[in-house]
Design a protein around this motif. Structure first.
Motif, PDB file in Angstrom:
ATOM      1  N   ARG A 147       0.807  -1.223   0.000  1.00  0.00           N
ATOM      2  CA  ARG A 147       0.000   0.000   0.000  1.00  0.00           C
ATOM      3  C   ARG A 147       0.847   1.283   0.000  1.00  0.00           C
ATOM      4  O   ARG A 147       0.279   2.382  -0.084  1.00  0.00           O
ATOM      5  N   TRP A 167      -3.513 -11.627   2.430  1.00  0.00           N
ATOM      6  CA  TRP A 167      -4.382 -10.499   2.046  1.00  0.00           C
ATOM      7  C   TRP A 167      -5.821 -11.000   1.972  1.00  0.00           C
ATOM      8  O   TRP A 167      -6.149 -11.834   1.132  1.00  0.00           O
ATOM      9  N   ARG A 171     -10.667  -6.933   0.902  1.00  0.00           N
ATOM     10  CA  ARG A 171      -9.833  -5.887   0.301  1.00  0.00           C
ATOM     11  C   ARG A 171      -9.037  -6.411  -0.897  1.00  0.00           C
ATOM     12  O   ARG A 171      -7.999  -5.844  -1.259  1.00  0.00           O
ATOM     13  N   ALA A 174      -8.072  -4.077  -3.843  1.00  0.00           N
ATOM     14  CA  ALA A 174      -6.885  -3.234  -3.628  1.00  0.00           C
ATOM     15  C   ALA A 174      -5.623  -4.011  -3.994  1.00  0.00           C
ATOM     16  O   ALA A 174      -4.702  -3.475  -4.629  1.00  0.00           O
TER      17      ALA A 174
END
Length: 257
Positions: A147, A167, A171, A174
């Protein structure tokens, strides 16, 4: 002959805080990854994304590092993955890049995941790692690092940036978007290895492991429990950067800790 780097990404479920069982699982998978140069293992591949590393034997990190050295030698491939590592009274989420000859490099995750309280449990690292391996300059990072584009900004120091991760599904858009962005903005291959399955807290992990080339074209992808293979081309990097000299126009800055 054109230089190539053959990669295997082991997209796997993880047994919660079960280092022995996880090592056995990955030993079997690694044994079937013949003819590759690098084998990627997920973030915290021996435990899952645990915030209770005190439940583990303090020597588990060193045992796993020795296991990585043994399997790197057997497979004649570099192994890359992260694990909870205890040292000097503290835990870190430490990535090891282990070569077939037993030599290794270490990177402590820079951006600990505050949403899960990782910053309260694991010390963050301060140093970026770049490893020259088979004529490719490789920059390994861990999950939440994805990020933060400044930390990954390529100053023409690397050819490949890679992320090992846990992850979660909510999300995952993303993850998909940022992997592609890191490839395009850095004119580098970008590799992301995520896990699959569900952890003890009920978080679901959908895979989406992928490899993107310097132009952001996806050349490998999976949502299943499987080993994903990809071949990277040094020629692709050279031609792309000679044609598109975008790195020459990058903003200059210095990180202040």
């Amino acid at each position: 002959m054109a230089l190539e780097l053959k990669i295997a990404l082991i997209q796997a479920p993880l047994i919660w805080e079960g280092p022995t069982a996880n090592r056995a699982y990955f030993s079997n998978k690694i044994a079937n990854c013949s003819g590759v140069d690098i084998i990627l293992l997920p973030e915290m591949f021996t435990t899952g994304f645990t915030m209770t590393p005190e439940n583990l034997d303090r020597e588990e990190g060193r045992l796993t590092l020795e296991w990585m050295q043994q399997n790197a030698k057997k497979s004649d491939a570099a192994l890359i993955g992260s694990l909870p590592f205890y040292e000097n009274g503290n835990f870190t989420n430490r990535l090891f890049f282990v070569k077939p000859n037993g030599a290794y490099h270490a990177y402590d995750k820079r951006h600990t995941f505050t949403l899960a309280g990782e910053d309260k449990v694991y010390n963050a690292g301060n140093d970026r790692l770049i490893v020259l391996y088979k004529d490719f300059r490789i920059c390994p990072m861990v999950c939440y690092d994805l990020r933060f584009p400044v930390w990954a900004r390529n100053d023409d120091a690397y050819d490949v940036v890679l992320y090992v991760a846990n992850w979660p599904l909510p999300r995952i858009n993303a993850w998909d978007t940022l992997l592609k962005a890191r490839a395009i903005e850095n004119l580098a291959y970008c590799i992301g290895l995520n896990r699959v399955g569900t952890d003890k807290s009920g978080h679901e992990y959908p895979g989406h492991s992928a490899v993107y080339d310097c132009l952001g074209e996806r050349i490998a992808y999976s949502e299943e429990e499987e080993v994903v293979f990809a071949t990277l081309s040094k020629e692709h990097i050279t031609i792309t950067r000679e044609k598109l000299k975008f790195l020459d126009d990058r903003d200059q800055f210095t990180l202040l800790g």
